[in-house]
Scaffold this motif. Sequence first.
Motif, PDB file in Angstrom:
ATOM      1  N   ASP A  69      -1.181   0.579 -11.660  1.00 31.35           N
ATOM      2  CA  ASP A  69      -0.966   1.560 -10.281  1.00 31.35           C
ATOM      3  C   ASP A  69      -2.368   2.064  -9.914  1.00 31.35           C
ATOM      4  O   ASP A  69      -2.654   2.482  -8.810  1.00 31.35           O
ATOM      5  N   GLY A  70      -3.000   2.496 -10.946  1.00 28.64           N
ATOM      6  CA  GLY A  70      -4.534   2.866 -10.530  1.00 28.64           C
ATOM      7  C   GLY A  70      -5.331   1.738 -10.159  1.00 28.64           C
ATOM      8  O   GLY A  70      -6.503   2.458  -9.572  1.00 28.64           O
ATOM      9  N   ILE A  71      -5.028   0.670 -10.512  1.00 25.19           N
ATOM     10  CA  ILE A  71      -6.126  -0.437 -10.084  1.00 25.19           C
ATOM     11  C   ILE A  71      -6.092  -0.827  -8.636  1.00 25.19           C
ATOM     12  O   ILE A  71      -6.833  -1.154  -7.759  1.00 25.19           O
ATOM     13  N   ASP A  72      -4.525  -0.777  -8.155  1.00 22.38           N
ATOM     14  CA  ASP A  72      -4.299  -1.370  -6.790  1.00 22.38           C
ATOM     15  C   ASP A  72      -4.990  -0.717  -5.730  1.00 22.38           C
ATOM     16  O   ASP A  72      -5.528  -1.246  -4.613  1.00 22.38           O
ATOM     17  N   GLY A  73      -4.776   0.576  -5.773  1.00 27.71           N
ATOM     18  CA  GLY A  73      -5.688   1.521  -4.753  1.00 27.71           C
ATOM     19  C   GLY A  73      -6.991   1.159  -4.673  1.00 27.71           C
ATOM     20  O   GLY A  73      -7.595   0.990  -3.471  1.00 27.71           O
ATOM     21  N   ARG A  74      -7.583   1.071  -5.720  1.00 29.13           N
ATOM     22  CA  ARG A  74      -8.970   0.810  -5.786  1.00 29.13           C
ATOM     23  C   ARG A  74      -9.458  -0.583  -5.331  1.00 29.13           C
ATOM     24  O   ARG A  74     -10.315  -0.746  -4.526  1.00 29.13           O
ATOM     25  N   ALA A  75      -8.643  -1.279  -5.688  1.00 31.04           N
ATOM     26  CA  ALA A  75      -8.616  -2.848  -5.131  1.00 31.04           C
ATOM     27  C   ALA A  75      -8.755  -3.043  -3.534  1.00 31.04           C
ATOM     28  O   ALA A  75      -9.479  -3.513  -2.982  1.00 31.04           O
ATOM     29  N   ALA A  76      -7.520  -2.014  -3.246  1.00 27.80           N
ATOM     30  CA  ALA A  76      -7.561  -2.413  -1.769  1.00 27.80           C
ATOM     31  C   ALA A  76      -8.893  -1.615  -0.981  1.00 27.80           C
ATOM     32  O   ALA A  76      -9.227  -2.049   0.124  1.00 27.80           O
ATOM     33  N   ARG A  77      -9.330  -0.592  -1.669  1.00 30.59           N
ATOM     34  CA  ARG A  77     -10.440   0.274  -0.916  1.00 30.59           C
ATOM     35  C   ARG A  77     -11.503  -0.918  -0.946  1.00 30.59           C
ATOM     36  O   ARG A  77     -12.465  -0.960  -0.015  1.00 30.59           O
ATOM     37  N   LEU A  78     -11.878  -1.563  -2.105  1.00 32.56           N
ATOM     38  CA  LEU A  78     -12.937  -2.327  -2.311  1.00 32.56           C
ATOM     39  C   LEU A  78     -12.907  -3.592  -1.271  1.00 32.56           C
ATOM     40  O   LEU A  78     -13.848  -4.050  -0.897  1.00 32.56           O
ATOM     41  N   LEU A  79     -11.749  -3.992  -1.104  1.00 34.17           N
ATOM     42  CA  LEU A  79     -11.378  -5.365  -0.378  1.00 34.17           C
ATOM     43  C   LEU A  79     -11.098  -4.879   0.897  1.00 34.17           C
ATOM     44  O   LEU A  79     -11.017  -5.733   1.982  1.00 34.17           O
ATOM     45  N   ASN A  80     -11.051  -3.509   1.356  1.00 39.05           N
ATOM     46  CA  ASN A  80     -10.943  -3.028   2.603  1.00 39.05           C
ATOM     47  C   ASN A  80      -9.473  -3.548   3.313  1.00 39.05           C
ATOM     48  O   ASN A  80      -9.550  -4.141   4.217  1.00 39.05           O
ATOM     49  N   ALA A  81      -8.590  -3.417   2.499  1.00 39.37           N
ATOM     50  CA  ALA A  81      -7.190  -4.306   2.583  1.00 39.37           C
ATOM     51  C   ALA A  81      -6.109  -3.208   2.577  1.00 39.37           C
ATOM     52  O   ALA A  81      -5.039  -3.505   2.317  1.00 39.37           O
ATOM     53  N   GLN A  82      -6.599  -1.608   2.943  1.00 42.95           N
ATOM     54  CA  GLN A  82      -5.555  -0.775   3.115  1.00 42.95           C
ATOM     55  C   GLN A  82      -4.479  -0.998   4.235  1.00 42.95           C
ATOM     56  O   GLN A  82      -4.831  -1.304   5.570  1.00 42.95           O
ATOM     57  N   THR A  83      -3.257  -1.132   3.861  1.00 41.11           N
ATOM     58  CA  THR A  83      -2.037  -1.293   4.849  1.00 41.11           C
ATOM     59  C   THR A  83      -1.110  -0.433   4.767  1.00 41.11           C
ATOM     60  O   THR A  83      -0.791   0.268   3.740  1.00 41.11           O
ATOM     61  N   ARG A  84      -0.252  -0.176   5.785  1.00 44.96           N
ATOM     62  CA  ARG A  84       1.239   0.532   5.686  1.00 44.96           C
ATOM     63  C   ARG A  84       1.884  -0.120   4.687  1.00 44.96           C
ATOM     64  O   ARG A  84       2.662   0.609   3.875  1.00 44.96           O
ATOM     65  N   PHE A  85       2.105  -1.414   4.968  1.00 44.23           N
ATOM     66  CA  PHE A  85       2.942  -2.284   4.035  1.00 44.23           C
ATOM     67  C   PHE A  85       2.552  -1.576   2.569  1.00 44.23           C
ATOM     68  O   PHE A  85       3.474  -1.750   1.602  1.00 44.23           O
ATOM     69  N   GLY A  86       1.476  -1.900   2.394  1.00 43.08           N
ATOM     70  CA  GLY A  86       0.884  -1.527   0.786  1.00 43.08           C
ATOM     71  C   GLY A  86       1.244  -0.327   0.125  1.00 43.08           C
ATOM     72  O   GLY A  86       1.756  -0.107  -0.838  1.00 43.08           O
ATOM     73  N   ALA A  87       0.981   0.586   1.349  1.00 40.53           N
ATOM     74  CA  ALA A  87       1.417   1.977   1.099  1.00 40.53           C
ATOM     75  C   ALA A  87       2.817   2.409   0.581  1.00 40.53           C
ATOM     76  O   ALA A  87       3.187   2.823  -0.266  1.00 40.53           O
ATOM     77  N   GLU A  88       3.871   1.558   1.466  1.00 41.75           N
ATOM     78  CA  GLU A  88       5.088   1.787   1.229  1.00 41.75           C
ATOM     79  C   GLU A  88       5.637   0.885  -0.106  1.00 41.75           C
ATOM     80  O   GLU A  88       6.367   1.290  -0.724  1.00 41.75           O
ATOM     81  N   LEU A  89       5.022  -0.404  -0.338  1.00 38.23           N
ATOM     82  CA  LEU A  89       5.325  -0.897  -1.409  1.00 38.23           C
ATOM     83  C   LEU A  89       4.835  -0.243  -2.721  1.00 38.23           C
ATOM     84  O   LEU A  89       5.436  -0.129  -4.010  1.00 38.23           O
ATOM     85  N   ASP A  90       3.796   0.425  -2.530  1.00 36.12           N
ATOM     86  CA  ASP A  90       3.428   1.090  -3.674  1.00 36.12           C
ATOM     87  C   ASP A  90       4.163   2.401  -4.227  1.00 36.12           C
ATOM     88  O   ASP A  90       4.263   2.427  -5.360  1.00 36.12           O
ATOM     89  N   SER A  91       4.830   3.009  -3.363  1.00 32.19           N
ATOM     90  CA  SER A  91       5.617   4.048  -3.312  1.00 32.19           C
ATOM     91  C   SER A  91       6.995   3.524  -3.936  1.00 32.19           C
ATOM     92  O   SER A  91       7.450   4.234  -4.948  1.00 32.19           O
ATOM     93  N   LEU A  92       7.546   2.518  -3.406  1.00 25.23           N
ATOM     94  CA  LEU A  92       8.732   1.932  -3.996  1.00 25.23           C
ATOM     95  C   LEU A  92       8.631   1.435  -5.445  1.00 25.23           C
ATOM     96  O   LEU A  92       9.511   1.605  -6.149  1.00 25.23           O
ATOM     97  N   ALA A  93       7.473   0.943  -5.579  1.00 25.52           N
ATOM     98  CA  ALA A  93       7.318   0.263  -7.316  1.00 25.52           C
ATOM     99  C   ALA A  93       6.943   1.507  -8.064  1.00 25.52           C
ATOM    100  O   ALA A  93       7.784   1.528  -9.177  1.00 25.52           O
ATOM    101  N   ASP A  94       6.338   2.675  -7.429  1.00 27.89           N
ATOM    102  CA  ASP A  94       6.196   3.758  -8.274  1.00 27.89           C
ATOM    103  C   ASP A  94       7.637   4.604  -8.682  1.00 27.89           C
ATOM    104  O   ASP A  94       7.657   4.952  -9.824  1.00 27.89           O
ATOM    105  N   SER A  95       8.609   4.590  -7.628  1.00 25.54           N
ATOM    106  CA  SER A  95       9.697   5.061  -7.952  1.00 25.54           C
ATOM    107  C   SER A  95      10.498   4.356  -9.145  1.00 25.54           C
ATOM    108  O   SER A  95      11.413   5.130  -9.747  1.00 25.54           O
TER     109      SER A  95
END
Length: 282
Positions: A69-95
């Motif tokens: 969970d700590g790596i995926d956000g940093r990977a998104a920043r490094l790859l410039n791949a932040q998306t709303r879909f990714g944000a929602e998926l991240d929260s659902l996975a965290d829950s």
Amino acid sequence: MIDDPSLEAGDRFERGPRRRLAAGLSMRAIVPNAITAAALCSGLTGIRFAIAGDFEKSILAIILAGLLDGIDGRAARLLNAQTRFGAELDSLADSISFGVAPALIVYLWTLHQIPSLGWISALAFAICCVLRLARFNSRLDMLDQPHKSAGFLTGVPAPLGAGLAFLPMYLWIATTRPEFANPVFVSLWMVLNAFLMISSIPTLGWSRMRPPGSLRLVVIALVGLTVAALLTETWFTLAAITIVYLLLIPVGLVTYARIRRRSPAPAIPAQPVPAYDVPDAS
């Protein structure tokens, strides 16, 4: 579609699939979401280990989910791949990984001995984790976030909340003393952690943890020693890390109060950022 007679049938056949492939997702966009999916699978696998009675592996599976969970956000920043879909998926996975999975693991470990109170405390933990994540998502587009603008988090993040919930299990595995598996004590501990996750207590974020230059080598050495301790005395070290974090909570309260007294004027509004930009704040 206009048929161009100058194109051979083979050319038309080759160009069609190329257009469809170009419209697909690039690997740059897939990588962060794949890491998030891996974290979700790790959290669910922790439940499977708990059902089998292998609680050590179940805890390690949740810890692995936290690392991913700590790596995926940093990977998104490094790859410039932040998306709303990714944000929602991240929260659902965290829950699931840090709310539902820890609640079920602790329930299967000891809370099942008192089904009513034990199940209610497990539900309280899972529900409060989901509520925290919902609050985090609802504030993504808010400019006025005093804690965030000062470099603090609001409440205990979900991955750390899961780590705190496992403190009695760390001590029980390390010492085999039955006192740490007392279902009444563990129930109260789960409810306390549920409150910490949904509270408005300012907690230290990574941006506030800036050691002075004279201590940087000391910090690097401590990190190395901590990794060595995790490999040799895993459960005592995890318990020690958890206790240190608990001690940092009042430090964050005092530090935030001092900053607010020095800056009575409203803080500069934080710019809205995707959830991937702050993966450990969820």
